[in-house]
Every structure is written in structure tokens, then in C-alpha cells.
Design a protein around this motif. Structure first.
Motif, PDB file in Angstrom:
ATOM      1  N   LEU A  98       0.826  -1.206   0.000  1.00 16.99           N
ATOM      2  CA  LEU A  98       0.000   0.000   0.000  1.00 16.99           C
ATOM      3  C   LEU A  98       0.861   1.258   0.000  1.00 16.99           C
ATOM      4  N   GLN A  99       1.905   1.264   0.806  1.00 15.89           N
ATOM      5  CA  GLN A  99       2.784   2.432   0.863  1.00 15.89           C
ATOM      6  C   GLN A  99       3.476   2.678  -0.473  1.00 15.89           C
ATOM      7  N   LYS A 100       3.815   1.596  -1.171  1.00 18.86           N
ATOM      8  CA  LYS A 100       4.467   1.716  -2.476  1.00 18.86           C
ATOM      9  C   LYS A 100       3.454   1.937  -3.605  1.00 18.86           C
ATOM     10  N   LEU A 123      -4.029  -2.331   9.836  1.00 19.92           N
ATOM     11  CA  LEU A 123      -3.118  -1.322   9.301  1.00 19.92           C
ATOM     12  C   LEU A 123      -3.619   0.097   9.554  1.00 19.92           C
ATOM     13  N   SER A 124      -4.717   0.216  10.287  1.00 21.80           N
ATOM     14  CA  SER A 124      -5.345   1.512  10.594  1.00 21.80           C
ATOM     15  C   SER A 124      -5.830   2.228   9.345  1.00 21.80           C
ATOM     16  N   ALA A 125      -6.219   1.473   8.352  1.00 18.44           N
ATOM     17  CA  ALA A 125      -6.814   2.048   7.142  1.00 18.44           C
ATOM     18  C   ALA A 125      -8.319   1.851   7.244  1.00 18.44           C
ATOM     19  N   HIS A 126      -9.072   2.920   7.085  1.00 12.68           N
ATOM     20  CA  HIS A 126     -10.529   2.836   7.170  1.00 12.68           C
ATOM     21  C   HIS A 126     -11.093   2.316   5.855  1.00 12.68           C
ATOM     22  N   LEU A 127     -12.059   1.405   5.939  1.00 10.63           N
ATOM     23  CA  LEU A 127     -12.694   0.855   4.745  1.00 10.63           C
ATOM     24  C   LEU A 127     -14.188   1.131   4.776  1.00 10.63           C
ATOM     25  N   ASP A 128     -14.732   1.494   3.636  1.00  9.20           N
ATOM     26  CA  ASP A 128     -16.177   1.519   3.464  1.00  9.20           C
ATOM     27  C   ASP A 128     -16.493   0.350   2.547  1.00  9.20           C
ATOM     28  N   THR A 129     -17.270  -0.608   3.040  1.00 14.87           N
ATOM     29  CA  THR A 129     -17.582  -1.776   2.216  1.00 14.87           C
ATOM     30  C   THR A 129     -19.027  -1.729   1.774  1.00 14.87           C
ATOM     31  N   GLU A 130     -19.280  -2.378   0.648  1.00 15.88           N
ATOM     32  CA  GLU A 130     -20.610  -2.469   0.062  1.00 15.88           C
ATOM     33  C   GLU A 130     -21.233  -1.114  -0.180  1.00 15.88           C
ATOM     34  N   VAL A 131     -20.481  -0.226  -0.791  1.00 14.34           N
ATOM     35  CA  VAL A 131     -21.029   1.056  -1.239  1.00 14.34           C
ATOM     36  C   VAL A 131     -21.537   0.797  -2.651  1.00 14.34           C
ATOM     37  N   HIS A 132     -22.850   0.699  -2.796  1.00 15.47           N
ATOM     38  CA  HIS A 132     -23.428   0.313  -4.083  1.00 15.47           C
ATOM     39  C   HIS A 132     -23.670   1.535  -4.961  1.00 15.47           C
ATOM     40  N   ILE A 156     -12.634   1.460  -0.024  1.00 15.32           N
ATOM     41  CA  ILE A 156     -11.924   2.726  -0.137  1.00 15.32           C
ATOM     42  C   ILE A 156     -10.923   2.819   1.008  1.00 15.32           C
ATOM     43  N   VAL A 157      -9.680   2.850   0.668  1.00 18.13           N
ATOM     44  CA  VAL A 157      -8.644   3.010   1.671  1.00 18.13           C
ATOM     45  C   VAL A 157      -8.364   4.500   1.735  1.00 18.13           C
ATOM     46  N   LYS A 158      -9.018   5.190   2.672  1.00 18.33           N
ATOM     47  CA  LYS A 158      -9.004   6.639   2.710  1.00 18.33           C
ATOM     48  C   LYS A 158      -7.637   7.213   3.052  1.00 18.33           C
ATOM     49  N   GLN A 159      -6.936   6.592   3.978  1.00 27.39           N
ATOM     50  CA  GLN A 159      -5.688   7.184   4.430  1.00 27.39           C
ATOM     51  C   GLN A 159      -4.581   7.089   3.397  1.00 27.39           C
ATOM     52  N   ILE A 160      -4.698   6.191   2.464  1.00 26.04           N
ATOM     53  CA  ILE A 160      -3.624   5.985   1.502  1.00 26.04           C
ATOM     54  C   ILE A 160      -4.030   6.431   0.106  1.00 26.04           C
ATOM     55  N   SER A 161      -5.292   6.769  -0.055  1.00 23.96           N
ATOM     56  CA  SER A 161      -5.831   7.289  -1.314  1.00 23.96           C
ATOM     57  C   SER A 161      -5.694   6.319  -2.473  1.00 23.96           C
ATOM     58  N   ILE A 162      -5.966   5.067  -2.197  1.00 27.53           N
ATOM     59  CA  ILE A 162      -6.016   4.066  -3.270  1.00 27.53           C
ATOM     60  C   ILE A 162      -7.463   3.594  -3.354  1.00 27.53           C
ATOM     61  N   PHE A 163      -7.986   3.496  -4.543  1.00 26.82           N
ATOM     62  CA  PHE A 163      -9.342   3.053  -4.731  1.00 26.82           C
ATOM     63  C   PHE A 163      -9.311   1.715  -5.456  1.00 26.82           C
TER      64      PHE A 163
END
Length: 188
Positions: free
Chosen positions: A113-115, A156-165, A176-183
């Protein structure tokens, strides 16, 4: 104090595997944001306690926010020691793996994730779910994938939103990994 360092002494005083097995049996994996009313925080029924009351009364969850109007309490994990201990044990139970392998995979996921290495991340997520028993997988593939992935990212202390339809697309599970800005999008 002699060592001049902090260790996980609190978890050594109890057996987290008993709680983890109960959480798994009740299909609970997301421990952040469990809400209880005032009676749920005060009451503890020894015969069949609610999972939120049980975790609060045993110190594995603490009050994070209070809704004065509703007298509702939002609970969450109180500190890093409990978070790592409980979530690691629970993740290990869900994936039918061994704790050393689970820990190493979680660290590797953090590195990917960091890379921002999406192919490596996908490879590691596949390794994360690989030990799950075939019979379990056939019955509950979506749930097991979601549970193991959410637990790994919460470690990893990354917040996830699951099942966003999305209304304009077929149903998908978005993470959505908000803290790392990867979708990332995983098709169900």
C-alpha cells in the motif's frame, strides 16, 4: 519500568481466543462503530450477552462517542495493544491460517500500500484468503473475503467503506482506503 519500553501486558492477562471464537461464530468482524443504548452499556447478561456488551464489559471496546439525544454509545477499540491482539487473532481464525503467516502478510500488505503497488497488493490479498477451507469458501465466499480484507486493513489503521453500491452500475463491493488514497474495486 525496568525495561524502559512498553509491552502488551494487558493481553497476557486473558485469553483473547475465547472472544475471537465467539466473534467468528456470530459473523462479527468490524469492531469499530458498534453502537449500544444506555441499557446495553450497563447490563450484562451472563447467559447470552450481546457481543457489544460483552466486549465493552471485558474492556475490549470503549466508548468513543455519545449521542446525547438518543443516549446511544458508539464503541471502538481502546488502544493499539488490544487492536493488534484481537484483530490479529480474529483475522487468523477467519483465514484458517497460522498467526506468524497472518502477521507477515499484514506487514507485506502495508508495504504494498505504501508503495502503491496494486499488482502486489492483489497478490497478497489472494495469499491472505488462500488458507480458507474450501468447504467454508463455497458456502460464504463474499462474506469471508470481506471479513478477512476488512480485518487486515483495520490492523493497518486504514478505514474501509464496504458495500457502497452504485445505482448506475451492477452491484460491486467498493473498498476505499481513505488514508492511503487508493481506490480498489472488487466485483462480487
Amino acid at each position: 519500568m525496568r525495561d524502559q519500553t512498553f509491552h502488551g501486558y494487558w493481553l497476557l492477562t486473558g485469553n483473547v481466543s475465547i472472544l475471537s471464537k465467539r466473534l467468528k461464530a456470530q459473523n462479527v468482524y468490524d469492531l469499530e462503530g458498534i453502537c449500544l443504548g444506555s441499557s446495553g452499556v450497563k447490563a450484562f447478561y451472563a447467559v447470552d450477552p450481546s457481543i457489544g456488551s460483552l466486549l465493552y464489559q471485558t474492556g475490549y471496546l470503549t466508548i468513543k462517542a455519545i449521542s446525547e439525544y438518543w443516549r446511544a454509545f458508539s464503541l471502538g477499540l481502546p488502544n493499539r495493544e488490544i487492536k493488534i491482539g484481537l484483530l490479529s487473532e480474529l483475522l487468523n481464525l477467519y483465514r484458517d491460517g497460522n498467526i506468524q503467516d497472518t502477521t507477515m502478510l499484514t506487514l507485506a500488505i502495508s508495504s504494498a500500500l505504501q508503495k502503491k503497488d496494486l499488482p502486489e497488493l492483489m497478490n497478497l490479498l489472494n495469499k491472505l484468503i488462500a488458507p480458507i477451507c474450501c468447504e467454508h469458501w463455497k458456502q460464504r465466499a463474499d462474506f469471508l473475503f470481506k471479513a478477512t480484507t476488512v480485518l487486515a486493513f483495520q490492523l493497518l489503521s486504514a478505514h474501509l467503506d464496504t458495500e457502497v453500491h452504485c445505482t448506475d452500475k451492477p452491484p460491486e463491493v467498493h473498498m476505499i482506503v481513505k488514508q492511503i488514497s487508493i481506490f480498489m474495486v472488487f466485483n462480487c
